[in-house]
Design an enzyme around this catalytic site. Structure first.
Site, PDB file in Angstrom:
ATOM      1  N   GLU A   7      -9.212 -17.791   1.652  1.00 30.45           N
ATOM      2  CA  GLU A   7      -8.711 -18.544   2.846  1.00 30.45           C
ATOM      3  C   GLU A   7      -9.788 -18.973   3.806  1.00 30.45           C
ATOM      4  O   GLU A   7      -9.519 -20.227   4.439  1.00 30.45           O
ATOM      5  CB  GLU A   7      -8.295 -17.401   3.731  1.00 30.45           C
ATOM      6  CG  GLU A   7      -7.143 -16.634   3.046  1.00 30.45           C
ATOM      7  CD  GLU A   7      -7.280 -15.436   2.373  1.00 30.45           C
ATOM      8  OE1 GLU A   7      -6.572 -14.661   2.348  1.00 30.45           O
ATOM      9  OE2 GLU A   7      -8.489 -15.242   2.013  1.00 30.45           O
ATOM     10  N   ASP A  80      -6.465 -13.095   0.320  1.00 30.66           N
ATOM     11  CA  ASP A  80      -6.235 -11.749   0.711  1.00 30.66           C
ATOM     12  C   ASP A  80      -5.049 -10.742   0.007  1.00 30.66           C
ATOM     13  O   ASP A  80      -4.452 -11.210  -0.519  1.00 30.66           O
ATOM     14  CB  ASP A  80      -6.098 -11.393   2.187  1.00 30.66           C
ATOM     15  CG  ASP A  80      -7.409 -11.919   3.126  1.00 30.66           C
ATOM     16  OD1 ASP A  80      -8.474 -11.840   2.516  1.00 30.66           O
ATOM     17  OD2 ASP A  80      -7.201 -12.295   4.252  1.00 30.66           O
ATOM     18  N   ASP A  82      -2.706  -9.033   0.164  1.00 30.66           N
ATOM     19  CA  ASP A  82      -1.470  -8.656   0.936  1.00 30.66           C
ATOM     20  C   ASP A  82      -0.560  -9.501   0.997  1.00 30.66           C
ATOM     21  O   ASP A  82      -0.683 -10.742   0.131  1.00 30.66           O
ATOM     22  CB  ASP A  82      -1.675  -8.179   2.470  1.00 30.66           C
ATOM     23  CG  ASP A  82      -2.351  -9.313   3.314  1.00 30.66           C
ATOM     24  OD1 ASP A  82      -2.120 -10.706   2.651  1.00 30.66           O
ATOM     25  OD2 ASP A  82      -2.835  -9.274   4.272  1.00 30.66           O
ATOM     26  N   GLU A  84       0.521 -11.974   3.141  1.00 34.51           N
ATOM     27  CA  GLU A  84       0.200 -13.360   3.609  1.00 34.51           C
ATOM     28  C   GLU A  84      -0.567 -13.876   2.605  1.00 34.51           C
ATOM     29  O   GLU A  84      -0.557 -14.981   2.381  1.00 34.51           O
ATOM     30  CB  GLU A  84      -0.428 -13.097   5.151  1.00 34.51           C
ATOM     31  CG  GLU A  84       0.689 -12.788   6.078  1.00 34.51           C
ATOM     32  CD  GLU A  84       1.783 -13.676   6.166  1.00 34.51           C
ATOM     33  OE1 GLU A  84       1.384 -14.851   6.257  1.00 34.51           O
ATOM     34  OE2 GLU A  84       2.944 -13.379   6.353  1.00 34.51           O
ATOM     35  N   TYR A 293     -10.910  -4.391   3.186  1.00 36.46           N
ATOM     36  CA  TYR A 293      -9.780  -5.324   3.999  1.00 36.46           C
ATOM     37  C   TYR A 293      -9.132  -4.273   5.252  1.00 36.46           C
ATOM     38  O   TYR A 293      -8.903  -3.288   4.999  1.00 36.46           O
ATOM     39  CB  TYR A 293      -8.803  -5.641   3.014  1.00 36.46           C
ATOM     40  CG  TYR A 293      -7.892  -6.636   3.392  1.00 36.46           C
ATOM     41  CD1 TYR A 293      -8.323  -7.905   3.659  1.00 36.46           C
ATOM     42  CD2 TYR A 293      -6.455  -6.568   3.248  1.00 36.46           C
ATOM     43  CE1 TYR A 293      -7.329  -8.929   4.196  1.00 36.46           C
ATOM     44  CE2 TYR A 293      -5.795  -7.498   3.960  1.00 36.46           C
ATOM     45  CZ  TYR A 293      -6.311  -8.746   4.268  1.00 36.46           C
ATOM     46  OH  TYR A 293      -5.218  -9.741   4.923  1.00 36.46           O
ATOM     47  N   ARG A 295      -6.293  -5.015   6.670  1.00 40.61           N
ATOM     48  CA  ARG A 295      -4.965  -5.043   7.053  1.00 40.61           C
ATOM     49  C   ARG A 295      -4.277  -4.276   5.940  1.00 40.61           C
ATOM     50  O   ARG A 295      -4.079  -4.622   4.841  1.00 40.61           O
ATOM     51  CB  ARG A 295      -4.336  -6.624   6.972  1.00 40.61           C
ATOM     52  CG  ARG A 295      -4.698  -7.354   7.984  1.00 40.61           C
ATOM     53  CD  ARG A 295      -3.755  -8.887   8.220  1.00 40.61           C
ATOM     54  NE  ARG A 295      -4.264  -9.580   9.407  1.00 40.61           N
ATOM     55  CZ  ARG A 295      -5.222 -10.701   9.362  1.00 40.61           C
ATOM     56  NH1 ARG A 295      -5.982 -10.658   8.275  1.00 40.61           N
ATOM     57  NH2 ARG A 295      -5.521 -11.044  10.645  1.00 40.61           N
ATOM     58  N   HIS A 340      -2.681  -0.532   0.916  1.00 40.77           N
ATOM     59  CA  HIS A 340      -4.277  -0.799   0.102  1.00 40.77           C
ATOM     60  C   HIS A 340      -4.973   0.446   0.488  1.00 40.77           C
ATOM     61  O   HIS A 340      -4.533   1.394   1.423  1.00 40.77           O
ATOM     62  CB  HIS A 340      -4.701  -1.798   0.484  1.00 40.77           C
ATOM     63  CG  HIS A 340      -3.725  -2.983  -0.050  1.00 40.77           C
ATOM     64  ND1 HIS A 340      -3.672  -3.408  -1.316  1.00 40.77           N
ATOM     65  CD2 HIS A 340      -3.127  -4.083   0.852  1.00 40.77           C
ATOM     66  CE1 HIS A 340      -2.583  -4.415  -1.435  1.00 40.77           C
ATOM     67  NE2 HIS A 340      -2.408  -4.902   0.072  1.00 40.77           N
TER      68      HIS A 340
END
Length: 851
Positions: A7, A80, A82, A84, A293, A295, A340
């Site tokens: 990203e 990432d 997740d 998104e 990470y 989130r 996670h």
């Protein structure tokens, strides 16, 4: 060549160091496309198919990715781990497929931390895209779009002043509004406390009244001063001895490592960070490889991380602080694919990273994660009962002692709205029969307090408890409420604005089901079932749309007057509360015969009298039952002697103003806030209406100087240029000499000029360029320069700790990349070259359609 897509450029730069020459890492700079903000982007009649549109500013990024993909043998999507991140990878893959630039081999890899070990392990274990997570993303995106684009037009037409509503944002707003209603409805109750002051062995302590006249005393038992004084007299007269001593051992276990939600809560409590700022700083720490990470709903840690934490504890403390067995925490997340590892440091040996807010947040994460693997704290709680011998009056003292601090030696979790804990006081050693010396008696009057307004931490906690939204979205939800002025923040607490209260009332009255906490939480569970592969995304959307669409149609068909009447009835208890004297709370306080009711206006709702226009009483919507700020109509100040027109003082949308005459051509002037109310009369009103004032002719330019009152306050104007004045009075008082000097100061930058920026630190000459190296404070953060090359400091590097070697390395690395690309000339040339062909482009461009 193998092409890796991530990203952010910071993430790309970090992982590029870990991969070989065969890899090229490019950043997508977040999402590359989205649903166009127009009707029809989601088609419920075609299986909720979606039309996607490339972000205009991502065209060049995608072109770079597309060109590299054509040369690549393999595409590795490393966004990432997740929902998104999965969506970004899917979008990139679909766009490359449309451009016929998709390599034959496509893999998806995820890593929870940007370390060499994590990245290389992930590269060795690729997988395909997770269709369930992609479906969950599409379901959420379509749902939020359908709610926003279906409900917002209803608001614009039926509720003037409302900007928008959202599936989760509106429910979060309801929490804030309901808490404010609780506070307004709260009736304080007085109560009294009686506390004896004692001393034993030279140690003072306090004991509260627990039994009086044979009855147990609760907090609200003594509610009047007469009883309080009677109890005080009994305590003063009594001779108290220790009746019993009870000691109980207690154990406190450490909290688990941070999840997204608990990190936001604790950073708000201890660091004063907003949720959005916490996530920005955490993102930087993650991309620099300092933490895992950020989130996540998970509280568990990797086995190797637990071992590293236990070693760090043993190195820092003695062996007693390391529990016999590693601690295992269970996640509460209902969707395992999105649960996670917890947020933790990637290296427990590093207790400090970066500077400023980055250092403070890292310290919090490091301490919490390390403490989660430490031994429990052992405490001892003691209760001592003191009796007067009759058994009718008894005092109780409580306290606790920490026998072994365990994890408390490093970290203690913060609490919302906590008050002083009597149990935390230390007590002297006492035994049954002891007679501590009484030194005094305290009698205090108290009032019960309303529930506190939500802070960011407590609101996030409440949303998580109710299952509203998901932790990764809380920061953006709260920011939207602030940006749209539905709430304001005072002393770190949320207060609903007038627009927020009205929007909540409208939704509760006409769309009650969709702002119910249980309904919103249930919908979140359905969306989690989609990401877990337990539900089909179109079916979830169909169930929602089947009821929501007809409801919006019904509301849209109602007349604005019907909407206002319904809201008037719904908000009646709030707008017109019972006065307690039996009188009608809706009676107009101005004329005494009209009745007050909610009215809709061009700029939003207000309260008005039914006898309008004879009675011009009005009141703002957000002033329940009071008369403060009420407008009883124009106030006549007098008559202008020159025109013979009436001068009136009025109240408008932007505050009080004066008006000369009537009609559209009437002259008006706002009343500045710096004019004292007692000084404002007809004379002052006429002076304001006479503006702008001609000060005179500038002696050098020969052009006029005028003084006036503008949008940004009092000013001087000369030759098209402005100079600020200090106050309204100066408009009428300033003379020619002072005006010329003020204009000259403004032309020279306010008389101060622009001082040359001083370096924060100097490092001597650069070994290659010979230029003096300096650390400077720039517009976008600190940077180091040798006079030729400027290198921005990474966000996790503390400027004060920057060494000569690090400064040289940063400058050399920046210089090796070559000069910065031109940002002014190139776009102009491209625009000029493409102008003739611009007319044909729209016919060829089409948004991609996802069935």
């Amino acid at each position: 060549m193998q092409l890796v897509i991530v990203e952010s450029p910071a993430k790309a730069k970090t992982i590029e160091k870990y991969l070989g020459r065969d890899f090229k890492v490019l950043a997508s700079y977040g999402h590359v496309r989205d649903l166009p903000p127009k009707d029809g982007s989601v088609d419920p009649d075609d299986g909720f198919s979606m039309e996607w549109q490339l972000y205009p500013d991502k065209a060049k990024r995608l072109k770079d990715i597309q060109d590299a993909a054509k040369q690549a043998d393999r595409l590795i999507l490393a966004t990432d781990p997740d929902r998104e991140g999965e969506a970004i990878s899917w979008h990139v893959q679909e766009l490359l497929r449309q451009k016929k630039a998709l390599p034959q081999k496509v893999d998806r890899v995820t890593f929870n931390a940007i370390t060499k070990q994590a990245v290389t392990d992930a590269m060795a274990h690729p997988r395909g895209l997770d269709d369930d997570l992609i479906d969950a993303y599409r379901a959420r995106r379509a749902l939020d779009y359908l709610v926003g684009f279906t409900l917002s037009p209803v608001l614009w037409r039926k509720l003037p002043g409302a900007k928008s509503a959202g599936r989760v944002q509106s429910v979060a707003l309801r929490l804030v509004v309901e808490r404010e209603r609780e506070i307004e409805a709260f009736v304080a109750q007085q109560y009294w406390s009686i506390t004896g002051q004692f001393e034993m062995g030279g140690t003072p302590f306090k004991a509260r009244l627990a039994r009086w006249r044979g009855d147990k005393i609760e907090r609200l038992t003594i509610t009047n001063e007469a009883d309080a004084r009677a109890a005080e007299a009994d305590v003063k007269a009594g001779h108290f001895t220790v009746d019993s001593v009870e000691t109980k051992p207690l154990t406190r276990n450490p909290p688990p490592p941070f999840t997204t939600s608990t990190l936001q809560q604790e950073a708000a409590r201890k660091l004063g960070f907003s949720a959005s700022h916490t996530m920005r700083v955490a993102q930087d720490l993650y991309e620099d490889g300092a933490i895992t990470y950020m989130r996540t709903d998970g509280v568990q840690m990797d086995g190797s991380a637990i071992s590293a934490a236990r070693r760090a504890i043993a190195d820092r403390y003695d062996g007693g602080y390391v529990p016999d067995q590693p601690r295992q925490y269970q996640t509460k997340a209902k969707n395992a694919q999105e649960a996670h590892e917890a947020i933790r440091p990637t290296d427990f040996g590093k207790d400090k990273v970066g500077g400023g807010d980055h250092a403070r947040l890292y310290d919090l994460i490091w301490k919490r994660a390390l403490a989660s693997q430490m031994a429990s704290a052992r405490l001892e709680r003691t209760s001592v009962d003191l009796s007067d011998g009759t058994g009718k009056t008894m005092l109780r003292a409580t306290g606790q002692v920490i026998k072994f601090p365990g994890f408390l030696a490093l970290y203690d979790e913060g609490r919302d709205d906590s008050s002083e804990d009597d149990d935390a006081r230390l007590l002297p050693a006492m035994a049954k029969g002891d007679a501590p010396a009484k030194t005094g008696v305290e009698v205090e009057a108290h009032e019960t307090q309303p529930p506190p307004r939500y802070s960011e931490a407590s609101l996030v906690k409440k949303m998580e408890e109710l299952g509203i939204g998901r932790p990764s979205t809380y920061a953006s939800i709260l920011q939207v409420l602030k940006d749209r002025a539905y709430v304001r923040v005072e002393k770190n607490r949320f207060l609903p604005e007038e627009s927020g209260r009205l929007l909540t009332a409208f939704l509760e009255r006409f769309f009650g089901r969709y702002v119910e906490y249980d309904f919103t939480a249930g919908l979140e569970e359905e969306l989690d079932d989609v990401s877990g592969g337990r539900a089909q995304w179109q079916a979830v959307l169909e169930r929602f749309w089947r009821d929501f669409k007809p409801r919006t149609g019904e509301v849209m068909e109602q007349k604005p007057s019907e909407i206002t009447a319904a809201l008037d009835e719904f908000l009646g208890p709030y707008l017109f509360p019972d006065k307690g004297d039996g009188s009608d709370p809706r009676v107009c306080p101005n004329c005494g015969t009209g009745r007050l009711a909610l009215r809709g206006g061009r700029f939003g709702p207000f309260i008005a009298c039914s006898n309008y226009p004879e009675c011009k009483f009005t009141r703002k919507f957000a002033q329940p039952g009071g008369s403060d700020g009420a407008d009883t109509g124009p106030e006549t100040l007098g008559t202008d002697p020159e025109s013979g027109l009436e001068v009136t003082k009025r109240s408008g949308r932007f505050g009080p103003y004066i008006q000369l005459g009537d009609g559209k051509e009437a002259k008006r002037s706002s009343i500045p806030k710096d004019i004292p109310a007692e000084d404002f009369d007809l004379d002052y009103a006429l002076r304001l209406l006479s503006l702008p004032r001609d000060v005179g002719t500038h002696p050098e330019s020969g052009k006029p100087i005028v003084a006036g009152l503008g949008r940004y306050g009092p000013y001087l104007l000369h030759d098209g240029k402005y100079a600020k004045l200090t106050g309204t009075a100066e408009i009428f008082d300033i003379g020619m000499n002072a005006a010329v000097a003020r204009i000259a100061d403004a032309a020279n930058g306010g008389g101060r000029g622009r001082a040359k920026a001083e370096p924060l630190k100097t490092f001597g000459s650069h070994p290659t360029s010979g230029g003096e190296m300096k650390l400077m404070a720039g517009r976008f953060g600190p940077y180091v320069t040798d006079g030729t090359t400027n290198a921005t400091l990474p966000k996790t590097v503390e400027p004060d700790a920057l060494t000569v070697e690090e400064a040289v390395a940063l400058i050399d690395a920046r210089a090796a990349k070559g000069p910065a690309k031109g940002k002014k000339k190139a776009p102009a040339k491209k625009a000029a070259a493409k102008k003739p062909a611009a007319k044909k482009a729209p016919a060829k461009k089409k948004a991609a359609k996802d069935a």
